[in-house]
Design an enzyme around this catalytic site. Sequence first.
Site, PDB file in Angstrom:
ATOM      1  N   HIS A 107      11.876 -20.214   3.417  1.00 51.69           N
ATOM      2  CA  HIS A 107      11.506 -21.538   3.917  1.00 51.69           C
ATOM      3  C   HIS A 107      10.025 -21.763   3.655  1.00 51.69           C
ATOM      4  CE1 HIS A 107      10.903 -24.992   6.523  1.00 51.69           C
ATOM      5  NE2 HIS A 107      12.211 -25.082   6.676  1.00 51.69           N
ATOM      6  N   GLY A 188     -11.804 -28.335  13.759  1.00 48.50           N
ATOM      7  CA  GLY A 188     -11.918 -27.039  13.107  1.00 48.50           C
ATOM      8  C   GLY A 188     -12.654 -27.116  11.776  1.00 48.50           C
ATOM      9  N   PRO A 189     -12.885 -25.960  11.166  1.00 40.99           N
ATOM     10  CA  PRO A 189     -13.660 -25.887   9.924  1.00 40.99           C
ATOM     11  C   PRO A 189     -12.823 -26.189   8.691  1.00 40.99           C
ATOM     12  CG  PRO A 189     -12.990 -23.717  10.601  1.00 40.99           C
ATOM     13  CD  PRO A 189     -12.492 -24.653  11.668  1.00 40.99           C
ATOM     14  N   VAL A 192     -10.268 -21.941   5.279  1.00 42.83           N
ATOM     15  CA  VAL A 192      -8.969 -21.491   5.767  1.00 42.83           C
ATOM     16  C   VAL A 192      -8.929 -19.968   5.833  1.00 42.83           C
ATOM     17  CG1 VAL A 192      -6.480 -21.497   5.336  1.00 42.83           C
ATOM     18  CG2 VAL A 192      -7.853 -23.501   4.764  1.00 42.83           C
ATOM     19  N   SER A 193      -8.434 -19.429   6.955  1.00 41.71           N
ATOM     20  CA  SER A 193      -8.156 -18.003   7.049  1.00 41.71           C
ATOM     21  C   SER A 193      -6.855 -17.716   6.323  1.00 41.71           C
ATOM     22  CB  SER A 193      -8.031 -17.580   8.521  1.00 41.71           C
ATOM     23  OG  SER A 193      -7.366 -16.334   8.628  1.00 41.71           O
ATOM     24  N   ALA A 195      -5.095 -15.130   6.449  1.00 37.10           N
ATOM     25  CA  ALA A 195      -4.164 -14.411   7.318  1.00 37.10           C
ATOM     26  C   ALA A 195      -3.448 -15.349   8.285  1.00 37.10           C
ATOM     27  CB  ALA A 195      -4.913 -13.329   8.108  1.00 37.10           C
ATOM     28  N   GLY A 197      -3.558 -19.123   7.825  1.00 39.30           N
ATOM     29  CA  GLY A 197      -3.083 -20.319   7.151  1.00 39.30           C
ATOM     30  C   GLY A 197      -3.449 -21.588   7.892  1.00 39.30           C
TER      31      GLY A 197
END
Length: 310
Positions: A107, A188-189, A192-193, A195, A197
């Site tokens: 998915h 938020g910034p 992107v992390s 880990a 997403g």
Amino acid sequence: MDFDPSFKDKKKTIDQSSLLCCKLFISESRNHAALDAIERAGRLDPETVIVNKFPDRAYNRVRYTLVSYVMHDITGSAIYSPLQQTILAMAEAAFGAIDLETHSGAHPRLGVVDDILLHPLARASMDEAAWLARAVAADIGNRFQAHPTGKALDTIRRELGFYRPNFMGNQWAGWTMPEILSENPDEGPTMVSQARGITMIGARPWVALYNIPIMSTDVSAARRIARMVSARGGGLPTVQTLGLVHGEDSTEIACMLLEPNQIGADRVQNQVEMLAAEEGLDVEKGYFTDSSPEMIVDKYMNLISAERDQ
């Protein structure tokens, strides 16, 4: 906000107030330790109830349906819902237990906490659901550096490549997008992390999720059928679809019915069966992945009453 009404007053408010529902989609269904941690976080506040859980191992995805009340100030504006802290606690547990870079499934997904969708129930309004969506977006965006934004869900997903498999032609694995987003989020910034997403957060009237199994491994055929059924492909208005691999010997048409009282599951089922027959494919009876709003309200009230009677 320091808000602690007496037990008696709170019970009266719950029985008479509006209710909000959160559908929380998390990119994991195979790691039982991770799910246990998320569910423990979801049970910390007894005023929020996990009404339903729908895990799908092939998709490696789980959806929790959460319900609680919303309280108002003297002007009638929403000021508090236990859902806010419960969603935050479950998101924190998910981020701590799941690494998107090692995740794979059939998915599409953009994040560990992939989608947070708020619905009004009972006497609640869309304004109240939107208030909670904004509050949760601020919490998650600033605390966990996720990425809510102010566009339609399918538009954001299309821009970010949500619908494009990146593994074996029909699977989604790891993270393949740029680390810096092309536009600023509402909260938020822009970094992107990998880990964690990206998390989508929003509010809308009730959406029904209905999946139809196709007895074939031909995912190309499933995608053709899905597109012809969808509004985007010139099919049924207010219907969004995906053709996905589902297990080793079948595919599935995953349907989002945006106005289920106007175009419901029976009509979608008939359309899929007709198109599949033209492809020479057999179709099984579809299934809803969640209860109706009325059943969810009833289940919530029964569970919250049983909890208070203990």
